[in-house]
Design a protein around this motif. Structure first.
Motif, PDB file in Angstrom:
ATOM      1  N   ALA A 117      11.201   5.229   2.314  1.00 46.60           N
ATOM      2  CA  ALA A 117      11.425   6.113   3.458  1.00 46.60           C
ATOM      3  C   ALA A 117      11.889   5.342   4.689  1.00 46.60           C
ATOM      4  O   ALA A 117      12.211   5.951   5.723  1.00 46.60           O
ATOM      5  N   GLY A 118      11.942   4.012   4.598  1.00 47.54           N
ATOM      6  CA  GLY A 118      12.403   3.200   5.716  1.00 47.54           C
ATOM      7  C   GLY A 118      11.305   2.763   6.659  1.00 47.54           C
ATOM      8  O   GLY A 118      11.576   2.312   7.773  1.00 47.54           O
ATOM      9  N   LEU A 119      10.051   2.861   6.204  1.00 43.41           N
ATOM     10  CA  LEU A 119       8.913   2.415   7.008  1.00 43.41           C
ATOM     11  C   LEU A 119       8.467   1.036   6.547  1.00 43.41           C
ATOM     12  O   LEU A 119       8.648   0.672   5.372  1.00 43.41           O
ATOM     13  N   ILE A 120       7.878   0.292   7.449  1.00 44.18           N
ATOM     14  CA  ILE A 120       7.404  -1.063   7.157  1.00 44.18           C
ATOM     15  C   ILE A 120       5.893  -1.016   6.930  1.00 44.18           C
ATOM     16  O   ILE A 120       5.141  -0.604   7.825  1.00 44.18           O
TER      17      ILE A 120
ATOM     18  N   LEU B 228       8.436  12.741   8.026  1.00 41.06           N
ATOM     19  CA  LEU B 228       7.471  11.932   8.778  1.00 41.06           C
ATOM     20  C   LEU B 228       8.193  10.870   9.601  1.00 41.06           C
ATOM     21  O   LEU B 228       7.849  10.626  10.761  1.00 41.06           O
ATOM     22  N   LYS B 229       9.195  10.251   8.995  1.00 43.14           N
ATOM     23  CA  LYS B 229       9.947   9.236   9.730  1.00 43.14           C
ATOM     24  C   LYS B 229      10.731   9.863  10.884  1.00 43.14           C
ATOM     25  O   LYS B 229      10.786   9.304  11.992  1.00 43.14           O
ATOM     26  N   ARG B 230      11.320  11.032  10.653  1.00 46.21           N
ATOM     27  CA  ARG B 230      12.157  11.674  11.677  1.00 46.21           C
ATOM     28  C   ARG B 230      11.396  11.939  12.972  1.00 46.21           C
ATOM     29  O   ARG B 230      11.912  11.727  14.070  1.00 46.21           O
ATOM     30  N   ILE B 231      10.149  12.385  12.867  1.00 53.15           N
ATOM     31  CA  ILE B 231       9.408  12.776  14.075  1.00 53.15           C
ATOM     32  C   ILE B 231       8.826  11.567  14.807  1.00 53.15           C
ATOM     33  O   ILE B 231       8.334  11.694  15.927  1.00 53.15           O
ATOM     34  N   GLY B 232       8.877  10.379  14.182  1.00 53.31           N
ATOM     35  CA  GLY B 232       8.332   9.187  14.811  1.00 53.31           C
ATOM     36  C   GLY B 232       9.323   8.537  15.759  1.00 53.31           C
ATOM     37  O   GLY B 232      10.516   8.436  15.465  1.00 53.31           O
TER      38      GLY B 232
ATOM     39  N   PHE C 109       2.906   4.276  -4.461  1.00 51.00           N
ATOM     40  CA  PHE C 109       2.599   4.661  -3.086  1.00 51.00           C
ATOM     41  C   PHE C 109       3.352   3.759  -2.104  1.00 51.00           C
ATOM     42  O   PHE C 109       4.044   4.226  -1.192  1.00 51.00           O
ATOM     43  N   ARG C 110       3.240   2.468  -2.325  1.00 44.82           N
ATOM     44  CA  ARG C 110       3.937   1.506  -1.467  1.00 44.82           C
ATOM     45  C   ARG C 110       5.445   1.728  -1.513  1.00 44.82           C
ATOM     46  O   ARG C 110       6.128   1.698  -0.482  1.00 44.82           O
ATOM     47  N   GLN C 111       5.979   1.979  -2.712  1.00 47.25           N
ATOM     48  CA  GLN C 111       7.420   2.173  -2.862  1.00 47.25           C
ATOM     49  C   GLN C 111       7.889   3.433  -2.139  1.00 47.25           C
ATOM     50  O   GLN C 111       8.960   3.437  -1.501  1.00 47.25           O
ATOM     51  N   MET C 112       7.102   4.511  -2.217  1.00 42.75           N
ATOM     52  CA  MET C 112       7.447   5.741  -1.499  1.00 42.75           C
ATOM     53  C   MET C 112       7.611   5.479  -0.006  1.00 42.75           C
ATOM     54  O   MET C 112       8.569   5.941   0.627  1.00 42.75           O
ATOM     55  N   VAL C 113       6.663   4.726   0.543  1.00 41.38           N
ATOM     56  CA  VAL C 113       6.659   4.483   1.980  1.00 41.38           C
ATOM     57  C   VAL C 113       7.829   3.581   2.386  1.00 41.38           C
ATOM     58  O   VAL C 113       8.528   3.843   3.374  1.00 41.38           O
ATOM     59  N   THR C 114       8.069   2.524   1.636  1.00 33.30           N
ATOM     60  CA  THR C 114       9.166   1.613   1.983  1.00 33.30           C
ATOM     61  C   THR C 114      10.524   2.263   1.747  1.00 33.30           C
ATOM     62  O   THR C 114      11.467   2.042   2.517  1.00 33.30           O
TER      63      THR C 114
END
Length: 293
Positions: A219-222, A166-170, A212-217
């Motif tokens: 991954a390098g997302l804010i 998800l991060k790669r395609i953004g 959930f929050r930890q998964m997202v952070t």
């Protein structure tokens, strides 16, 4: 804890939240009484149960045409390229296209993807679709400015690899709308649903808010916002198991009557307060809006 004791705990919690909401309302400024409170409650033939969840979702912050927000804090427009990963039957993607965005659909279920494609039967100039079930996604690095992923993470084996995709395609600064089932609703379903509901390719994990929050952070997302919604859908899914239907638009009398009761609730003077209380304590979904640095 036995299923009976667990469900008793569920409804005690619901009653507490309703009492708290009505107490808050009683101490708030007076509002005009609803004319619907005096209406005769009759399930008429012209009542459309399928319109009720859309009404409820819009009250929760979805599909805001005025602000061009798919969800609160997730606005988009003609300059955006939106990837809807696990697009299902395409309601979210169709809203994005209606705001002028270019939409990329990715879905593993061919029947659902065909339903989604049908939404663009007369206008497919701004949509791409991919029947795809693995990573990497068939999307170039950094192509998308908006990424939607609605209730997929609970199904995938490797959430870290999936979120990395998800991060790669953004593109830099891309916004993400990521939803997963709320744990309370899922635990009720553990006592009601067929065991296959919690087996591949369905839900293989229950995701707590902190995780959930930890998964997202990780991954390098804010993370920009966290919320939850969908008491109507939580109850709908619990009741669906009274007589499981294979249709994508089931019309069981129990579900029709739930829709009618919920619609009457939303029309009532106390309805908005009660809805908010139920959305707090028994949400169907938890939502994160995030951003790529």
């Amino acid at each position: 804890m036995t299923p009976r004791r667990f469900l008793a705990k569920v409804f005690r919690r619901i009653a507490y939240e309703i009492d708290r909401s009505l107490f808050d309302q009683a101490n708030a400024p007076a509002t005009p009484a609803s004319t619907a409170s005096n209406a005769t409650l009759t399930l008429t033939q012209d009542f459309d149960p399928l319109a009720v969840p859309l009404r409820d979702n819009k009250l929760a912050g979805w599909f805001n045409e005025e602000r061009r927000e798919l969800y609160t804090g997730f606005a988009l427009g003609p300059d955006d390229v939106v990837a809807d990963i696990g697009c299902g039957t395409g309601m979210h993607a169709r809203f994005c296209a209606d705001q002028g965005a270019h939409v990329i659909l990715v879905e593993a279920n061919e029947a659902k993807l065909n339903v989604t494609r049908a939404r663009w039967a007369a206008d497919n100039s701004k949509v791409e679709s991919h029947l795809h079930s693995a990573i990497p996604f068939p999307i170039a690095d950094g192509r998308c400015t908006r990424i939607v992923c609605n209730e997929v993470l609970e199904r995938v084996e490797d959430t870290s690899a999936f979120l990395a995709e998800l991060k790669r395609i953004g593109a830099p600064g891309a916004r993400y709308l990521i939803c997963v089932p709320a744990p309370f609703s899922e635990r009720v379903l553990k006592n009601i649903a067929h065991p296959s509901y919690f087996e591949p390719p369905n839900h293989i994990r229950i995701i707590e808010p902190d995780d959930f929050r930890q998964m997202v952070t990780d991954a390098g997302l804010i993370v920009e916002s966290e919320s939850s919604y969908g008491a109507y859908w939580a109850i709908w899914w619990w009741l669906w198991w009274c007589d499981p239907q294979p249709s994508t638009a089931p019309r069981h009398p129990v579900l029709d009557h739930l829709a009618f009761a919920w619609n009457s609730l939303l029309d009532s003077a106390s309805g908005p307060h009660i809805k908010k209380a139920l959305d707090r304590c028994v949400p169907k979904s938890q939502v994160i809006v995030a951003r790529k640095p």
